[in-house]
Design a protein around this motif. Sequence first.
Motif, PDB file in Angstrom:
ATOM      1  N   TYR A 175     -53.762  15.681  -9.077  1.00 44.75           N
ATOM      2  CA  TYR A 175     -53.131  16.989  -8.952  1.00 44.75           C
ATOM      3  C   TYR A 175     -51.863  17.009  -9.798  1.00 44.75           C
ATOM      4  O   TYR A 175     -51.210  15.989  -9.989  1.00 44.75           O
ATOM      5  CB  TYR A 175     -52.718  17.273  -7.496  1.00 44.75           C
ATOM      6  CG  TYR A 175     -53.841  17.402  -6.505  1.00 44.75           C
ATOM      7  CD1 TYR A 175     -54.319  16.281  -5.834  1.00 44.75           C
ATOM      8  CD2 TYR A 175     -54.400  18.635  -6.206  1.00 44.75           C
ATOM      9  CE1 TYR A 175     -55.344  16.383  -4.897  1.00 44.75           C
ATOM     10  CE2 TYR A 175     -55.416  18.754  -5.264  1.00 44.75           C
ATOM     11  CZ  TYR A 175     -55.874  17.624  -4.621  1.00 44.75           C
ATOM     12  OH  TYR A 175     -56.881  17.733  -3.695  1.00 44.75           O
ATOM     13  N   GLN A 222     -48.158  18.813  -9.724  1.00 46.33           N
ATOM     14  CA  GLN A 222     -47.214  19.599  -8.921  1.00 46.33           C
ATOM     15  C   GLN A 222     -46.041  19.994  -9.801  1.00 46.33           C
ATOM     16  O   GLN A 222     -45.298  19.127 -10.282  1.00 46.33           O
ATOM     17  CB  GLN A 222     -46.720  18.786  -7.717  1.00 46.33           C
ATOM     18  CG  GLN A 222     -45.776  19.570  -6.798  1.00 46.33           C
ATOM     19  CD  GLN A 222     -45.204  18.706  -5.675  1.00 46.33           C
ATOM     20  OE1 GLN A 222     -45.276  17.484  -5.712  1.00 46.33           O
ATOM     21  NE2 GLN A 222     -44.637  19.351  -4.657  1.00 46.33           N
ATOM     22  N   ASN A 238     -43.212  23.730  -6.887  1.00 50.80           N
ATOM     23  CA  ASN A 238     -44.043  23.208  -5.797  1.00 50.80           C
ATOM     24  C   ASN A 238     -45.454  23.778  -5.799  1.00 50.80           C
ATOM     25  O   ASN A 238     -46.111  23.791  -4.749  1.00 50.80           O
ATOM     26  CB  ASN A 238     -43.397  23.447  -4.421  1.00 50.80           C
ATOM     27  CG  ASN A 238     -42.363  22.394  -4.091  1.00 50.80           C
ATOM     28  OD1 ASN A 238     -42.360  21.314  -4.683  1.00 50.80           O
ATOM     29  ND2 ASN A 238     -41.489  22.715  -3.165  1.00 50.80           N
ATOM     30  N   GLU A 239     -45.898  24.254  -6.929  1.00 50.91           N
ATOM     31  CA  GLU A 239     -47.269  24.735  -7.021  1.00 50.91           C
ATOM     32  C   GLU A 239     -48.171  23.573  -7.431  1.00 50.91           C
ATOM     33  O   GLU A 239     -47.884  22.865  -8.391  1.00 50.91           O
ATOM     34  CB  GLU A 239     -47.358  25.861  -8.056  1.00 50.91           C
ATOM     35  CG  GLU A 239     -46.595  27.105  -7.629  1.00 50.91           C
ATOM     36  CD  GLU A 239     -46.352  28.056  -8.781  1.00 50.91           C
ATOM     37  OE1 GLU A 239     -46.254  29.258  -8.529  1.00 50.91           O
ATOM     38  OE2 GLU A 239     -46.235  27.595  -9.937  1.00 50.91           O
ATOM     39  N   PHE A 240     -49.232  23.415  -6.683  1.00 45.49           N
ATOM     40  CA  PHE A 240     -50.180  22.340  -6.966  1.00 45.49           C
ATOM     41  C   PHE A 240     -51.340  22.881  -7.785  1.00 45.49           C
ATOM     42  O   PHE A 240     -51.861  23.970  -7.522  1.00 45.49           O
ATOM     43  CB  PHE A 240     -50.741  21.764  -5.666  1.00 45.49           C
ATOM     44  CG  PHE A 240     -49.779  20.914  -4.899  1.00 45.49           C
ATOM     45  CD1 PHE A 240     -48.823  21.501  -4.085  1.00 45.49           C
ATOM     46  CD2 PHE A 240     -49.823  19.536  -4.986  1.00 45.49           C
ATOM     47  CE1 PHE A 240     -47.931  20.721  -3.371  1.00 45.49           C
ATOM     48  CE2 PHE A 240     -48.932  18.755  -4.263  1.00 45.49           C
ATOM     49  CZ  PHE A 240     -47.990  19.345  -3.456  1.00 45.49           C
ATOM     50  N   PHE A 258     -55.079  21.419  -8.940  1.00 46.46           N
ATOM     51  CA  PHE A 258     -56.096  20.372  -8.971  1.00 46.46           C
ATOM     52  C   PHE A 258     -56.550  20.176 -10.416  1.00 46.46           C
ATOM     53  O   PHE A 258     -56.816  21.151 -11.127  1.00 46.46           O
ATOM     54  CB  PHE A 258     -57.269  20.769  -8.084  1.00 46.46           C
ATOM     55  CG  PHE A 258     -58.513  19.962  -8.332  1.00 46.46           C
ATOM     56  CD1 PHE A 258     -59.563  20.492  -9.058  1.00 46.46           C
ATOM     57  CD2 PHE A 258     -58.619  18.665  -7.851  1.00 46.46           C
ATOM     58  CE1 PHE A 258     -60.712  19.763  -9.289  1.00 46.46           C
ATOM     59  CE2 PHE A 258     -59.752  17.922  -8.088  1.00 46.46           C
ATOM     60  CZ  PHE A 258     -60.808  18.466  -8.804  1.00 46.46           C
ATOM     61  N   PHE A 271     -46.170  20.923   3.463  1.00 45.94           N
ATOM     62  CA  PHE A 271     -47.227  21.646   2.768  1.00 45.94           C
ATOM     63  C   PHE A 271     -48.450  21.785   3.660  1.00 45.94           C
ATOM     64  O   PHE A 271     -48.915  20.813   4.264  1.00 45.94           O
ATOM     65  CB  PHE A 271     -47.636  20.916   1.483  1.00 45.94           C
ATOM     66  CG  PHE A 271     -46.587  20.915   0.425  1.00 45.94           C
ATOM     67  CD1 PHE A 271     -45.718  19.848   0.293  1.00 45.94           C
ATOM     68  CD2 PHE A 271     -46.468  21.989  -0.448  1.00 45.94           C
ATOM     69  CE1 PHE A 271     -44.731  19.840  -0.682  1.00 45.94           C
ATOM     70  CE2 PHE A 271     -45.492  21.991  -1.426  1.00 45.94           C
ATOM     71  CZ  PHE A 271     -44.622  20.919  -1.541  1.00 45.94           C
ATOM     72  N   ASN A 293     -61.499  19.479  -3.450  1.00 45.31           N
ATOM     73  CA  ASN A 293     -60.060  19.396  -3.655  1.00 45.31           C
ATOM     74  C   ASN A 293     -59.340  20.294  -2.656  1.00 45.31           C
ATOM     75  O   ASN A 293     -59.916  21.195  -2.067  1.00 45.31           O
ATOM     76  CB  ASN A 293     -59.710  19.808  -5.078  1.00 45.31           C
ATOM     77  CG  ASN A 293     -60.185  21.200  -5.400  1.00 45.31           C
ATOM     78  OD1 ASN A 293     -61.371  21.432  -5.540  1.00 45.31           O
ATOM     79  ND2 ASN A 293     -59.257  22.144  -5.506  1.00 45.31           N
ATOM     80  N   PHE A 294     -58.059  20.019  -2.489  1.00 43.13           N
ATOM     81  CA  PHE A 294     -57.214  20.796  -1.600  1.00 43.13           C
ATOM     82  C   PHE A 294     -56.597  21.977  -2.345  1.00 43.13           C
ATOM     83  O   PHE A 294     -56.297  21.901  -3.530  1.00 43.13           O
ATOM     84  CB  PHE A 294     -56.064  19.942  -1.068  1.00 43.13           C
ATOM     85  CG  PHE A 294     -56.444  18.999   0.033  1.00 43.13           C
ATOM     86  CD1 PHE A 294     -55.498  18.139   0.572  1.00 43.13           C
ATOM     87  CD2 PHE A 294     -57.724  18.948   0.557  1.00 43.13           C
ATOM     88  CE1 PHE A 294     -55.824  17.256   1.597  1.00 43.13           C
ATOM     89  CE2 PHE A 294     -58.063  18.071   1.574  1.00 43.13           C
ATOM     90  CZ  PHE A 294     -57.098  17.221   2.082  1.00 43.13           C
ATOM     91  N   PHE A 324     -53.148  24.062  -1.845  1.00 41.66           N
ATOM     92  CA  PHE A 324     -51.886  23.906  -1.132  1.00 41.66           C
ATOM     93  C   PHE A 324     -51.101  25.207  -1.106  1.00 41.66           C
ATOM     94  O   PHE A 324     -51.149  26.005  -2.047  1.00 41.66           O
ATOM     95  CB  PHE A 324     -51.007  22.849  -1.826  1.00 41.66           C
ATOM     96  CG  PHE A 324     -51.494  21.438  -1.667  1.00 41.66           C
ATOM     97  CD1 PHE A 324     -52.354  20.879  -2.590  1.00 41.66           C
ATOM     98  CD2 PHE A 324     -51.076  20.667  -0.598  1.00 41.66           C
ATOM     99  CE1 PHE A 324     -52.803  19.576  -2.452  1.00 41.66           C
ATOM    100  CE2 PHE A 324     -51.514  19.358  -0.442  1.00 41.66           C
ATOM    101  CZ  PHE A 324     -52.380  18.815  -1.368  1.00 41.66           C
ATOM    102  N   LYS A 355     -47.130  26.814  -1.015  1.00 40.67           N
ATOM    103  CA  LYS A 355     -45.975  26.502  -1.856  1.00 40.67           C
ATOM    104  C   LYS A 355     -44.928  25.676  -1.125  1.00 40.67           C
ATOM    105  O   LYS A 355     -43.903  25.339  -1.693  1.00 40.67           O
ATOM    106  CB  LYS A 355     -45.340  27.784  -2.382  1.00 40.67           C
ATOM    107  CG  LYS A 355     -46.109  28.425  -3.520  1.00 40.67           C
ATOM    108  CD  LYS A 355     -45.254  29.465  -4.211  1.00 40.67           C
ATOM    109  CE  LYS A 355     -45.948  29.970  -5.446  1.00 40.67           C
ATOM    110  NZ  LYS A 355     -45.109  30.925  -6.207  1.00 40.67           N
TER     111      LYS A 355
END
Lengths: 113, 114
Positions: A35, A37, A41-43, A45, B90, B101-102, B104, B106
């Motif tokens: 992942y 980030q 804080n945006e993830f 994949f 989170f 996959n996850f 998430f 913010k």
Amino acid sequence: NSKVIQTPRYLVKGQGQKAKMRCIPEKGHPVVFWYQQNKNNEFKFLINFQNQEVLQQIDMTEKRFSAECPSNSPCSLEIQSSEAGDSALYLCASSGTSLAEQFFGPGTRLTVL
Amino acid sequence: TQTVSQSDAHVTVFEGDSVELRCNYSYGGSIYLSWYIQHHGHGLQFLLKYYSGNPVVQGVNGFEAEFSKSDSSFHLRKASVHWSDSAVYFCAVSMNTGYQNFYFGKGTSLTVIP
């Protein structure tokens, strides 16, 4: 506590340079995830593997990003030509038989100057 | 496409207070829900998960979360926080098909004042 190992912890590259980071999943975990980030804080994949085979990957990883999980070697994620927008924390996670539980490493913080 | 919404970007409480961190999701299928904690400069640590059964699940360090299908929510709670609970939390959703996959949220930054 997670036993996923990621190296290096910090990586600084210039634009256009290659950036490579590694991940050793928890012993016995057949599935590895990558992942990204960002600073908000945006993830995102990127890709996942089951043993050595790719399960899923997003379009971004098909262009400048490459990843592999060879047998008996660390998994790796490589950016062929780094861009400023690639600056982020890259997290590796591994999963065993419990589908809902991913164990994360400490991440590799990439800074592209 | 699944979405995960954490409505509070920041929450500040005093040590010993109770806290609830909110998570709402949108997805119509069978899913897993999880909460993770991230201390500054570190990776994600697993707190708890839900798939089915009792909608209230217990996690590590006194955390629990409650699933509500009607509200599409999975809020995290702790009855009495400690200063060491200060971190970013989170909420994550994944589909119940294979090794998915996850997705998430913010994150919610929790600050506990000693």
